[in-house]
Every structure is written in C-alpha cells, then in structure tokens.
Write an enzyme that holds these catalytic residues in place. Structure first.
Site, PDB file in Angstrom:
ATOM      1  N   HIS A 106       0.630  -0.795  -0.126  1.00  0.00           N
ATOM      2  CA  HIS A 106       0.296   0.192  -0.123  1.00  0.00           C
ATOM      3  C   HIS A 106       0.787   1.030   0.064  1.00  0.00           C
ATOM      4  O   HIS A 106       2.197   1.499   0.195  1.00  0.00           O
ATOM      5  CB  HIS A 106      -1.081   0.138   1.062  1.00  0.00           C
ATOM      6  CG  HIS A 106      -1.631   1.084   1.049  1.00  0.00           C
ATOM      7  ND1 HIS A 106      -1.453   2.589   0.907  1.00  0.00           N
ATOM      8  CD2 HIS A 106      -3.003   0.890   0.954  1.00  0.00           C
ATOM      9  CE1 HIS A 106      -2.662   3.214   0.917  1.00  0.00           C
ATOM     10  NE2 HIS A 106      -3.847   2.086   0.535  1.00  0.00           N
ATOM     11  N   GLU A 176      -3.852   1.741  -7.515  1.00  0.00           N
ATOM     12  CA  GLU A 176      -4.464   2.732  -6.275  1.00  0.00           C
ATOM     13  C   GLU A 176      -3.483   4.162  -6.964  1.00  0.00           C
ATOM     14  O   GLU A 176      -2.783   4.299  -6.560  1.00  0.00           O
ATOM     15  CB  GLU A 176      -4.448   2.970  -5.127  1.00  0.00           C
ATOM     16  CG  GLU A 176      -4.957   1.511  -4.307  1.00  0.00           C
ATOM     17  CD  GLU A 176      -5.313   2.289  -3.268  1.00  0.00           C
ATOM     18  OE1 GLU A 176      -6.300   1.686  -2.657  1.00  0.00           O
ATOM     19  OE2 GLU A 176      -4.599   2.044  -2.337  1.00  0.00           O
TER      20      GLU A 176
HETATM   21  P1  13P Z   1      -9.780   5.927   0.640  1.00  0.00           P
HETATM   22  O1  13P Z   1     -11.082   5.461  -0.161  1.00  0.00           O
HETATM   23  O2  13P Z   1     -10.180   7.020   2.146  1.00  0.00           O
HETATM   24  O3  13P Z   1      -9.062   7.187  -0.578  1.00  0.00           O
HETATM   25  O4  13P Z   1      -8.480   5.327   0.847  1.00  0.00           O
HETATM   26  C1  13P Z   1      -7.658   4.230  -0.116  1.00  0.00           C
HETATM   27  C2  13P Z   1      -7.420   3.194  -0.182  1.00  0.00           C
HETATM   28  O5  13P Z   1      -6.078   4.014   0.366  1.00  0.00           O
HETATM   29  C3  13P Z   1      -7.824   2.422   0.127  1.00  0.00           C
HETATM   30  O6  13P Z   1      -6.497   1.309   0.027  1.00  0.00           O
END
Ligand code: 13P
Length: 263
Positions: A106, A176
């Site tokens: 992450h 992401e």
């Molecule tokens: P948010 O949905 O709060 O933007 O976070 C996304 C995230 O980092 C999920 O791993």
C-alpha cells in the site's frame, strides 16, 4: 505447503475494506464488522473482505463461516513463520487466525520504506503460507507523456519478481493512484479502465495471457457507495479496495448492495 485459497467465481466482484488505523475501540470494530457480515450474507455476486487492524482481526471474525465473507490483514512480515523478529506478524500466524487476504505494498506503507523488493518478499511469504496477497500499485502523479505507465509497469514487475507462475491465480492486484487516495473524488472511470487494462497486460507479460485474463484487478481511491457501481461498470475492474467508506458501516453496506445489483 498446500494452498487453501478460495477459488473465486469469475463473475463475483471482490470488495475489500481497508480499515487502515481505524476505529480506535474494539467495541466499535466489532459493531462495524457485524453489520458488514450480516449484509454480505444476502449478496449473490460479491465477495466481501474486511481488513481491520491486527489487534481486532480475531474479534471481528464471524463464528458463522461464510464462503464469501473473509478476513484480511493490512500488512505482514517478510519472515514466513516465526523467530526473533520483534514487532512482526507472520503470514503463518495470520493463516492460523483465519485470514485469507493480505494487503501488501500500500502506498502508505511504501511511503514508510516498503520497497518493491520488500513487497516481493512479503508476496512470496504470503503465497507460501497459502494466502492471497492484494498487491497495491499506483503512480504518484500523471503526465501527458505517459511516464506513469512505466512507473506502474516497474512496480508490478519488481513486486512480483521471483514469484513462481503456479501462484498466479492466487494473486490480486489493486490499482490505487496515490493522488486519488483520501481525495475528494475518485479517478475518472475511463482512466480507471485504461489503467486496469494496462495492469492486466503487464501481468500477462509475466505469467501468460490466460493468467492476464483471469487476474482480479481492483481499483482504490475515494470509492464510496455513490461512485462504486460506475467504477465497476465503466472502469471494468473486478472489484474495489475501499478506505474511508469501509469503516462507515451504513455507507459500506450500501456500496456492497449497489455493486451486487450489477450484472
Ligand atoms: P480512500 O478510500 O479513503 O481514498 O482510501 C483508499 C485506500 O487507500 C484503500 O486502500
């Protein structure tokens, strides 16, 4: 070691709640987990995963087994089993308490030093323990020339360095874009589609076209119950990695139901 990773039907959407460092109390955590589990039991086309902080995982685990509601963890040690590694939690321990998925790489962990080479070691440890890694990748910013695609490609290749092809069906990828995490709005659906295709392409370059077609690619970054259906329908991703909305039980339940209605 025998893998006991669940084979997810291709049409099921994988919705993963990354609780991050929330909530503060065990009582609150149990309440959120109970509401999500109850809602997930009535869904037909969604597999739900919640990833509470380590100390809450066991208490958030439902006594009633469910094929499509699973526990996940937010991190793991590079060390597979046990040993003198103060503060670390091994994949074997996570398996022991019923965890099925582990988020690795992450951006919030990468920002604190989790390099691609550490990610690759963690992925290996998780797969060796018979669990599924959810490997996060994503660019910090976008540019007209498309250099972000090279960033993505390198992250995927290096994070999967030395991973044998036999594990390819146990791997989940989460796209992401860092700038969309904790933001006001998610990435545009059309851009999500482009990136998820690219991620699958890189995966298929590594493990073959069949693996590229089958791999689940999730989108994460400012997903909520309102935008989730379109992200899946137009962005054509196989699921979502949800931050803030995943600890807001009513919102997350709405999100699960909305995604379940998609054909
Ligand atoms: P948010 O949905 O709060 O933007 O976070 C996304 C995230 O980092 C999920 O791993």
């Amino acid at each position: 070691m025998q893998s006991y990773v669940t084979i997810i039907p291709m049409n099921k959407k994988l919705i993963v709640g990354n609780w991050k460092m929330n909530p503060v109390t065990l009582d609150e955590a149990k309440k959120i987990a109970r509401k999500i589990k109850r809602a997930s039991d009535s869904l037909v086309s969604v597999e739900t995963v919640i990833c509470p902080p380590f100390p809450f995982i066991v208490s958030c685990t439902s006594k009633n087994e469910s094929k499509f509601f699973h526990m996940g963890a937010q991190s793991v040690s590079v060390e597979v089993d046990r040993g003198p590694f103060t503060g670390e939690v091994s994949a074997t321990m996570l398996k022991e308490i019923g965890v099925k998925y582990v988020i690795i790489g992450h951006s919030e962990q990468r920002a604190r030093g989790e390099s691609d080479s550490i990610v690759s070691k963690k992925v290996k440890a998780v797969l060796d323990a018979g669990l599924s890694p959810i490997i996060c990748v994503g660019e910090a910013s976008r540019d007209e020339a498309g250099a972000y695609l090279d960033t993505l490609k390198n992250q995927i290749k290096q994070s999967l360095a030395d991973i044998p092809a036999k594990f390819s069906s146990d791997i989940v990828l989460a796209y992401e874009p860092i700038w969309a995490i904790g933001a006001q709005e998610a990435m545009k659906n059309e851009d999500i589609y482009e990136s998820s295709l690219f991620v699958k392409k890189v995966f298929s370059d590594l493990f073959g076209p069949d693996a590229g077609v089958k791999v689940k690619v999730l989108y994460g970054g400012s997903v909520n119950y309102r935008n989730a259906p379109d992200i899946i329908a137009i962005g054509k991703v196989d699921g979502l990695l949800v931050g803030r909305e995943s600890v807001n039980a009513p919102g997350f339940v709405e999100l699960l139901k909305a995604v379940d209605l998609l054909k």
